[in-house]
Design an enzyme around this catalytic site. Sequence first.
Site, PDB file in Angstrom:
ATOM      1  N   GLY A 211      -6.256 -87.005 -59.323  1.00  0.00           N
ATOM      2  CA  GLY A 211      -7.260 -87.676 -60.024  1.00  0.00           C
ATOM      3  C   GLY A 211      -7.046 -88.767 -59.733  1.00  0.00           C
ATOM      4  CB  CYS A 238      -4.353 -84.901 -55.374  1.00  0.00           C
ATOM      5  SG  CYS A 238      -5.414 -85.526 -54.875  1.00  0.00           S
ATOM      6  CG  ASN A 280     -10.661 -87.447 -52.738  1.00  0.00           C
ATOM      7  OD1 ASN A 280     -10.428 -89.134 -52.384  1.00  0.00           O
ATOM      8  ND2 ASN A 280     -11.172 -87.026 -54.014  1.00  0.00           N
ATOM      9  CG  HIS A 323      -7.643 -81.062 -53.647  1.00  0.00           C
ATOM     10  ND1 HIS A 323      -8.138 -81.125 -55.631  1.00  0.00           N
ATOM     11  CD2 HIS A 323      -7.707 -82.427 -53.765  1.00  0.00           C
ATOM     12  CE1 HIS A 323      -7.294 -81.800 -55.856  1.00  0.00           C
ATOM     13  NE2 HIS A 323      -7.601 -83.154 -54.433  1.00  0.00           N
ATOM     14  CD  GLU A 325      -9.084 -77.167 -55.617  1.00  0.00           C
ATOM     15  OE1 GLU A 325      -9.473 -78.853 -55.764  1.00  0.00           O
ATOM     16  OE2 GLU A 325      -7.139 -77.734 -55.634  1.00  0.00           O
TER      17      GLU A 325
END
Length: 356
Positions: A211, A238, A280, A323, A325
């Site tokens: 998020g 994250c 990110n 991440h 995934e």
Amino acid sequence: MKGYLKLEDGSIFEGELISKNKKGYGEVVFTTGMTGYQEAITDPSYAGQIVVMTYPLIGNYGINKYDFQSEKPHIRGFVVREYCDKPSNFQSEESLLSYLDNHNIPVLSGIDTRALTKKLRENGTMRGIITYNPEDNIEFDQTNLLEEVSTKKPYRIAGIGPKLAFIDLGTKKGILKMLNSVGFDIYVFPYNASYDDVMQINPDAIFLSNGPGDPKDAVDAIELTKHFIGMKPVLGICLGHQIIALALGCNTVKMKFGHRGANQPVKDLLTNKDYITSQNHGYAVEEESIDKDKITVTHINLNDGTVEGIMHKFLPVFSVQYHPEACPGPRDSTDIFDKFMDIVMVYKRRFYFAEV
């Protein structure tokens, strides 16, 4: 028409405004992925940000229906060196510019993104404005980003395995797909779900998603996590990783320019293996704040040595900053979802036999 990116330090980068919307405010960040722009612009972690693509040619494969990570783009603006207005890909359904125009996102092309990225690396991320008027002032909004990107009401993604309470802090679809693919029966809750809300389903495990924003602003999620640590297996990715760290008494700090892109090298300290990961984030867990008697640092970033993963030594709690995934990016570390399922099944069987 002529357009500008103006930073809060007064720097101005000139380019061409190619979108219908001619103005947008946000935190200016850069991402280093050569591909994956569709996944990036629909990643809720980018909410509130103007995204600069370091790869020089963007838009060449258009937009397709398969790679969306949420229902809409969450970025405040998009900056590229060169925009390709003739996409070529067998799955392409519309151009990148058409998609962003339909969602009122300003796009600035022709910018010297190399110079801009160098400036952000040297001086840190800054707030900025995309505009047709370089005299415009930069606005500073106080939008609740978690409220903006989280689900508004609970929903279920049925599975055949253990019940997973999934705290949606702005999740990507790819994470939900991976967890469901390994068998979890997923119940998705909003970012501000209470302990009583979650316990209505009596979950077998807890997951905290990615998020946007400062993890310290996620007060509800931090308190919820404290309730479940030691009670249920917990995994975070994250922002979820940072929230778990805060719930365990660690500290988080804002990074100078963050990690954004699909080519971040990470070392697994438990196996001594290196991975290329998709990331990110603009905040990190402060290593000095970690209680090493209770918590193990499991992963570090090979570029700057920052913490990329932690694990509790005595409880079924662990998290990663990257991440696994991908979406976009390499799938070097997707086994984390299988690992989590194994932990949950062991934990569930242990309590089943204890009750019997």
